[in-house]
Write an enzyme that holds these catalytic residues in place. Structure first.
Site, PDB file in Angstrom:
ATOM      1  N   ASP A 173       0.818  -1.216   0.000  1.00 53.95           N
ATOM      2  CA  ASP A 173       0.000   0.000   0.000  1.00 53.95           C
ATOM      3  C   ASP A 173       0.851   1.265   0.000  1.00 53.95           C
ATOM      4  O   ASP A 173       0.345   2.374  -0.018  1.00 53.95           O
ATOM      5  CB  ASP A 173      -0.948   0.012   1.198  1.00 53.95           C
ATOM      6  CG  ASP A 173      -0.228  -0.125   2.539  1.00 53.95           C
ATOM      7  OD1 ASP A 173       1.029  -0.010   2.573  1.00 53.95           O
ATOM      8  OD2 ASP A 173      -0.900  -0.347   3.557  1.00 53.95           O
ATOM      9  N   ARG A 174       2.192   1.098   0.021  1.00 53.20           N
ATOM     10  CA  ARG A 174       3.163   2.191   0.041  1.00 53.20           C
ATOM     11  C   ARG A 174       3.044   3.078   1.279  1.00 53.20           C
ATOM     12  O   ARG A 174       3.589   4.170   1.328  1.00 53.20           O
ATOM     13  CB  ARG A 174       3.102   3.033  -1.244  1.00 53.20           C
ATOM     14  CG  ARG A 174       3.426   2.209  -2.497  1.00 53.20           C
ATOM     15  CD  ARG A 174       3.686   3.048  -3.717  1.00 53.20           C
ATOM     16  NE  ARG A 174       4.768   4.008  -3.552  1.00 53.20           N
ATOM     17  CZ  ARG A 174       6.063   3.734  -3.625  1.00 53.20           C
ATOM     18  NH1 ARG A 174       6.466   2.503  -3.824  1.00 53.20           N
ATOM     19  NH2 ARG A 174       6.954   4.688  -3.495  1.00 53.20           N
ATOM     20  N   LEU A 175       2.337   2.614   2.292  1.00 55.71           N
ATOM     21  CA  LEU A 175       2.280   3.317   3.563  1.00 55.71           C
ATOM     22  C   LEU A 175       3.424   2.775   4.423  1.00 55.71           C
ATOM     23  O   LEU A 175       3.231   1.939   5.306  1.00 55.71           O
ATOM     24  CB  LEU A 175       0.916   3.122   4.244  1.00 55.71           C
ATOM     25  CG  LEU A 175      -0.269   3.704   3.472  1.00 55.71           C
ATOM     26  CD1 LEU A 175      -1.572   3.409   4.201  1.00 55.71           C
ATOM     27  CD2 LEU A 175      -0.096   5.213   3.281  1.00 55.71           C
TER      28      LEU A 175
END
Length: 195
Positions: A173-175
Site C-alpha cells: 500500500d506504500r504506507l
C-alpha cells in the site's frame, strides 16, 4: 525497532545490511552546504559507526572539507535497497582526532594509500592520464615493502547526530513505516511519521 536509542537501531540495520551482502552496506550519502549556500551531496565510505558518532575520511583540501569548515551542519543517508531500508541522519561534523584519521589511513589498501598521494581530490585535471602518472610516481616514491606515509592533508570528520529518521519500505500500500528521533537535551524523543 527499539524506540529509545535510535543509534542502536542504526547499528542493527547496518549489521543486517552487511550480513545480507547489500552493496551499499559500507557507504552513505553525505550532504553539505558550501560557503555560498549551495547544497552538495556525494557518496562516502563509512569509517566509523558507533553509539554516538559517525565518521568518514577525506582530503582536507576537498570541497566537502571546505563546506564543513564553513557550515558544520550536515546530513547523511544510508540506503540499503536489498532490505528496503533507509536512514537519514542530521548532525554536526567536527574534525576527527589526528590519531583516528591516521589509523584509518593505515587500514587502507596500499593502492588506496598511494592514491591519496596521487590525487588532489575534486580538483580539475586535463585527463585521466594525469592521475595514472601521479599514481605511478607515488609507487616509485614508496616502493613495495616501504610504508606509505600519511599525507599532510589527510583528515577525518566525525558527525554527532541530533536527528535520525528511519524508513522501512516494502508495503504494497506504500504506507511505509517511518519514525524520526530528535535529540532533546540528553534524551532521544521519537515520533512516528506519515508515509
Amino acid at each position: 525497532m527499539t524506540r529509545s536509542d535510535p543509534m542502536a537501531v542504526l547499528l542493527e540495520w547496518q549489521a543486517a545490511a552487511q550480513e545480507a551482502g547489500d552493496p551499499q552496506a559500507g557507504l552513505m550519502a553525505l550532504s553539505t552546504i558550501s560557503p555560498a549556500g549551495e547544497p552538495s551531496v556525494r557518496t562516502v565510505s563509512v569509517k566509523l559507526l558507533e553509539s554516538r558518532r559517525i565518521g568518514f575520511v577525506t582530503d582536507s583540501r576537498s570541497p566537502k572539507a571546505r563546506d564543513i569548515a564553513a557550515c558544520p551542519r550536515v546530513a547523511v543517508m544510508f540506503t540499503w535497497l536489498s532490505l528496503r531500508r533507509q536512514v537519514t541522519v542530521r548532525g554536526d561534523a567536527a574534525p576527527m582526532s589526528t590519531a583516528e584519521a591516521e589509523r584509518e589511513f593505515r587500514r587502507r589498501s596500499r593502492p588506496a594509500q598511494l592514491g591519496a598521494w596521487a590525487s588532489h581530490q575534486s580538483s580539475p585535471i586535463p585527463d585521466r592520464g594525469v592521475l595514472d602518472s601521479a599514481m605511478a610516481a607515488a609507487a616509485r616514491r614508496w616502493p613495495e615493502g616501504e610504508a606509505v606515509p600519511v599525507p599532510p592533508y589527510w583528515a577525518g570528520y566525525v558527525i554527532t547526530p541530533t536527528e535520525i529518521e528511519f524508513l522501512q519500505a516494502g508495503r504494497p500500500d506504500r504506507l511505509h513505516d517511518r519514525r524520526r528521533h530528535r535529540l532533546i537535551g540528553d534524551a532521544w524523543v521519537g515520533q512516528a511519521l506519515g508515509s
